[in-house]
Design a protein around this motif. Sequence first.
Motif, PDB file in Angstrom:
ATOM      1  N   ASN A 218       0.829  -1.208   0.000  1.00  0.00           N
ATOM      2  CA  ASN A 218       0.000   0.000   0.000  1.00  0.00           C
ATOM      3  C   ASN A 218       0.859   1.251   0.000  1.00  0.00           C
ATOM      4  O   ASN A 218       0.798   2.094   0.872  1.00  0.00           O
ATOM      5  N   TRP A 219       1.726   1.369  -1.014  1.00  0.00           N
ATOM      6  CA  TRP A 219       2.567   2.558  -1.101  1.00  0.00           C
ATOM      7  C   TRP A 219       2.513   3.215  -2.472  1.00  0.00           C
ATOM      8  O   TRP A 219       3.023   4.279  -2.681  1.00  0.00           O
ATOM      9  N   TYR A 220       1.922   2.565  -3.447  1.00  0.00           N
ATOM     10  CA  TYR A 220       2.175   3.030  -4.809  1.00  0.00           C
ATOM     11  C   TYR A 220       1.594   4.390  -5.131  1.00  0.00           C
ATOM     12  O   TYR A 220       1.998   5.023  -6.097  1.00  0.00           O
ATOM     13  N   PHE A 221       0.664   4.901  -4.307  1.00  0.00           N
ATOM     14  CA  PHE A 221       0.250   6.284  -4.501  1.00  0.00           C
ATOM     15  C   PHE A 221       1.218   7.245  -3.802  1.00  0.00           C
ATOM     16  O   PHE A 221       1.344   8.385  -4.173  1.00  0.00           O
ATOM     17  N   LYS A 222       1.865   6.776  -2.732  1.00  0.00           N
ATOM     18  CA  LYS A 222       2.636   7.681  -1.875  1.00  0.00           C
ATOM     19  C   LYS A 222       4.080   7.835  -2.317  1.00  0.00           C
ATOM     20  O   LYS A 222       4.616   8.933  -2.341  1.00  0.00           O
ATOM     21  N   THR A 223       4.752   6.733  -2.578  1.00  0.00           N
ATOM     22  CA  THR A 223       6.175   6.796  -2.885  1.00  0.00           C
ATOM     23  C   THR A 223       6.452   6.085  -4.211  1.00  0.00           C
ATOM     24  O   THR A 223       6.738   4.893  -4.246  1.00  0.00           O
ATOM     25  N   VAL A 224       6.346   6.845  -5.259  1.00  0.00           N
ATOM     26  CA  VAL A 224       6.583   6.310  -6.600  1.00  0.00           C
ATOM     27  C   VAL A 224       7.986   5.721  -6.695  1.00  0.00           C
ATOM     28  O   VAL A 224       8.202   4.678  -7.328  1.00  0.00           O
ATOM     29  N   GLU A 225       8.954   6.365  -6.037  1.00  0.00           N
ATOM     30  CA  GLU A 225      10.342   5.926  -6.138  1.00  0.00           C
ATOM     31  C   GLU A 225      10.530   4.508  -5.597  1.00  0.00           C
ATOM     32  O   GLU A 225      11.215   3.685  -6.199  1.00  0.00           O
ATOM     33  N   GLN A 226       9.900   4.219  -4.462  1.00  0.00           N
ATOM     34  CA  GLN A 226      10.023   2.887  -3.881  1.00  0.00           C
ATOM     35  C   GLN A 226       9.388   1.836  -4.788  1.00  0.00           C
ATOM     36  O   GLN A 226       9.940   0.756  -5.001  1.00  0.00           O
ATOM     37  N   GLY A 227       8.222   2.168  -5.321  1.00  0.00           N
ATOM     38  CA  GLY A 227       7.549   1.258  -6.239  1.00  0.00           C
ATOM     39  C   GLY A 227       8.367   1.018  -7.490  1.00  0.00           C
ATOM     40  O   GLY A 227       8.497  -0.119  -7.968  1.00  0.00           O
ATOM     41  N   ALA A 228       8.945   2.102  -8.013  1.00  0.00           N
ATOM     42  CA  ALA A 228       9.757   1.988  -9.229  1.00  0.00           C
ATOM     43  C   ALA A 228      10.977   1.104  -8.983  1.00  0.00           C
ATOM     44  O   ALA A 228      11.379   0.314  -9.846  1.00  0.00           O
ATOM     45  N   MET A 229      11.547   1.193  -7.784  1.00  0.00           N
ATOM     46  CA  MET A 229      12.725   0.385  -7.449  1.00  0.00           C
ATOM     47  C   MET A 229      12.383  -1.105  -7.446  1.00  0.00           C
ATOM     48  O   MET A 229      13.138  -1.940  -7.966  1.00  0.00           O
ATOM     49  N   ILE A 230      11.227  -1.445  -6.875  1.00  0.00           N
ATOM     50  CA  ILE A 230      10.792  -2.850  -6.847  1.00  0.00           C
ATOM     51  C   ILE A 230      10.561  -3.367  -8.269  1.00  0.00           C
ATOM     52  O   ILE A 230      10.960  -4.481  -8.623  1.00  0.00           O
ATOM     53  N   LEU A 231       9.924  -2.535  -9.074  1.00  0.00           N
ATOM     54  CA  LEU A 231       9.633  -2.922 -10.456  1.00  0.00           C
ATOM     55  C   LEU A 231      10.921  -3.100 -11.258  1.00  0.00           C
ATOM     56  O   LEU A 231      11.079  -4.092 -11.989  1.00  0.00           O
ATOM     57  N   ARG A 232      11.846  -2.164 -11.111  1.00  0.00           N
ATOM     58  CA  ARG A 232      13.108  -2.232 -11.859  1.00  0.00           C
ATOM     59  C   ARG A 232      13.921  -3.454 -11.427  1.00  0.00           C
ATOM     60  O   ARG A 232      14.546  -4.127 -12.267  1.00  0.00           O
ATOM     61  N   ASN A 233      13.918  -3.756 -10.139  1.00  0.00           N
ATOM     62  CA  ASN A 233      14.646  -4.926  -9.646  1.00  0.00           C
ATOM     63  C   ASN A 233      14.080  -6.208 -10.250  1.00  0.00           C
ATOM     64  O   ASN A 233      14.836  -7.115 -10.635  1.00  0.00           O
ATOM     65  N   TYR A 234      12.766  -6.274 -10.359  1.00  0.00           N
ATOM     66  CA  TYR A 234      12.132  -7.465 -10.935  1.00  0.00           C
ATOM     67  C   TYR A 234      12.530  -7.613 -12.407  1.00  0.00           C
ATOM     68  O   TYR A 234      12.917  -8.706 -12.855  1.00  0.00           O
ATOM     69  N   ILE A 235      12.419  -6.536 -13.159  1.00  0.00           N
ATOM     70  CA  ILE A 235      12.707  -6.605 -14.597  1.00  0.00           C
ATOM     71  C   ILE A 235      14.172  -6.938 -14.857  1.00  0.00           C
ATOM     72  O   ILE A 235      14.501  -7.764 -15.721  1.00  0.00           O
ATOM     73  N   GLN A 236      15.058  -6.347 -14.074  1.00  0.00           N
ATOM     74  CA  GLN A 236      16.485  -6.514 -14.349  1.00  0.00           C
ATOM     75  C   GLN A 236      17.071  -7.806 -13.768  1.00  0.00           C
ATOM     76  O   GLN A 236      18.080  -8.294 -14.265  1.00  0.00           O
ATOM     77  N   ASN A 237      16.420  -8.379 -12.744  1.00  0.00           N
ATOM     78  CA  ASN A 237      17.018  -9.541 -12.083  1.00  0.00           C
ATOM     79  C   ASN A 237      16.163 -10.809 -12.079  1.00  0.00           C
ATOM     80  O   ASN A 237      16.690 -11.898 -11.917  1.00  0.00           O
ATOM     81  N   LYS A 238      14.851 -10.657 -12.253  1.00  0.00           N
ATOM     82  CA  LYS A 238      13.980 -11.826 -12.100  1.00  0.00           C
ATOM     83  C   LYS A 238      13.131 -12.149 -13.329  1.00  0.00           C
ATOM     84  O   LYS A 238      12.488 -13.190 -13.381  1.00  0.00           O
ATOM     85  N   LEU A 239      13.124 -11.245 -14.288  1.00  0.00           N
ATOM     86  CA  LEU A 239      12.293 -11.463 -15.480  1.00  0.00           C
ATOM     87  C   LEU A 239      12.852 -12.616 -16.305  1.00  0.00           C
ATOM     88  O   LEU A 239      14.048 -12.640 -16.612  1.00  0.00           O
ATOM     89  N   LYS A 240      11.994 -13.562 -16.639  1.00  0.00           N
ATOM     90  CA  LYS A 240      12.419 -14.687 -17.468  1.00  0.00           C
ATOM     91  C   LYS A 240      12.641 -14.210 -18.898  1.00  0.00           C
ATOM     92  O   LYS A 240      11.884 -13.396 -19.418  1.00  0.00           O
ATOM     93  N   ARG A 241      13.684 -14.743 -19.515  1.00  0.00           N
ATOM     94  CA  ARG A 241      13.992 -14.340 -20.883  1.00  0.00           C
ATOM     95  C   ARG A 241      13.117 -15.138 -21.856  1.00  0.00           C
ATOM     96  O   ARG A 241      13.574 -15.934 -22.659  1.00  0.00           O
ATOM     97  N   GLU A 242      11.826 -14.930 -21.713  1.00  0.00           N
ATOM     98  CA  GLU A 242      10.845 -15.496 -22.637  1.00  0.00           C
ATOM     99  C   GLU A 242       9.786 -14.430 -22.830  1.00  0.00           C
ATOM    100  O   GLU A 242       9.830 -13.381 -22.200  1.00  0.00           O
ATOM    101  N   LYS A 243       8.853 -14.673 -23.673  1.00  0.00           N
ATOM    102  CA  LYS A 243       7.823 -13.661 -23.915  1.00  0.00           C
ATOM    103  C   LYS A 243       7.005 -13.432 -22.651  1.00  0.00           C
ATOM    104  O   LYS A 243       6.234 -14.307 -22.236  1.00  0.00           O
TER     105      LYS A 243
END
Length: 335
Positions: A218-243
Motif C-alpha cells: 500500500n505505497w504506490y500512490f505515496k512513494t513512486v520511487e520505492q515502487g519503481a525500485m521494486i519494479l526495476r529490480n524485478y525486470i532486471q534480475n527476475k524477469l524470465k527471458r521469454e515472452k
Amino acid sequence: MKAHPQTVTMNDIAKMAGMSIATVSRVFSGGSKVSPKTKEKILSLAEKYNFQPNESARTLVAKKSKLIAVVLPDVKNPYFTELLDYIEKLCVSNGYSMIFFNSDGDIEKEKSIIQQIIARQADGLLITMTRTRSNTISLLKSVPFPVVVMTRNVANVDSVGIIHAEGGALAADYLLSKNCKSFCYFGLEDDEKFFGFRESLAENNVPKKAITVIGNQNWYFKTVEQGAMILRNYIQNKLKREKTGLFCVNDIYAANAICAAHECGIRIGRDLFIVGFDDTMLCEILYPKLTSIHQPLKEIADYSFSILLRRLENNSVPRNVENIILKPRISIRET
C-alpha cells in the motif's frame, strides 16, 4: 488631502436602479429570473460606481458558498492532473470556485479531508477515492452536501467511471494476442484491474504459476520511487527471458518498466510486452510508445460535474442514485 471615494453598497445600487435588493442580488448571483433590460441597467450602474458584490455576504444570504471541493489521490499522476484541469474549467464556467485536496492515497487522510470540507461549508464534493472498499463510503453518505465519486463506480453513491476489471481484461487479451508465455501484474492484488486481468487469463487456460504479482504494497500512490525500485529490480534480475506480458496499475510505472528494460537490454515488443493504465500523455512521448488502457477522462469530468450541478440546483439529496458506467478501451501503440 484627497478624499477617499465613498463605498457603494448593493443597497445603493438598488436605490439608484429603483429596484429591490433581491433583484440586484439575483443579477450578481447569476439568477435567471431577471429581464435583460433590468440586468443591463444594474450592471451598468455597478460598472459606473466600481461596485463589487461582497461574496461573504452573498453566501450568508443565499446559504451557499459557491465552492466545490475536489479530492484526488495522487496529483503527481498526470491522469489526475488532467482531470483536475477539466474540473477547474467546469467550475469557473458555471460560477463556482474550486478548492483542491490531495489525499496521497491515504484513507485516514482522505477521511480527515472530508471533515475539513464539511467545516468549510462547501456546496458539493467531487472525489476520486483511494479505495472503493473502505469506510469512507459511509462517511460520504452522511455529509450535508451532494457527492459524486469520479473514475470508479460505487453502489449507493452518485458515481461516474469505468469498470476497472474490464480494463484489466483488455490488457490480458492484448498480451495473449502477443503470444506471451508468462504474465506479470504490478499493483495491489485486491484491485479490480487485477481481478479482470487474472480472470481473462484463467479463461484462456493460463495456469496460476504463470502469473506473478509484484508491488502488492500500500505505497504506490505515496512513494513512486520505492515502487519503481521494486519494479526495476524485478525486470532486471527476475524477469524470465521469454515472452512476458507486463500489466502496470498506471502509466507512471509502465514508463519505469520501459526504462528498466532499456538499461538491461531486454527487447520491448519481442521479449517483453507492456500495458499501462489511464492512457496519459506519457504514452506518446515514451520510446517505444506505450500501449495503455484508456479511461474517457473528459467524459468522466463532464458527467460528474453535470450530476453535481443538478443536485446543487435542485437542492436535492439523491433518491435515485446515478451510476454512469463508461467503456474502457485499449490504445495500442508499440509496447
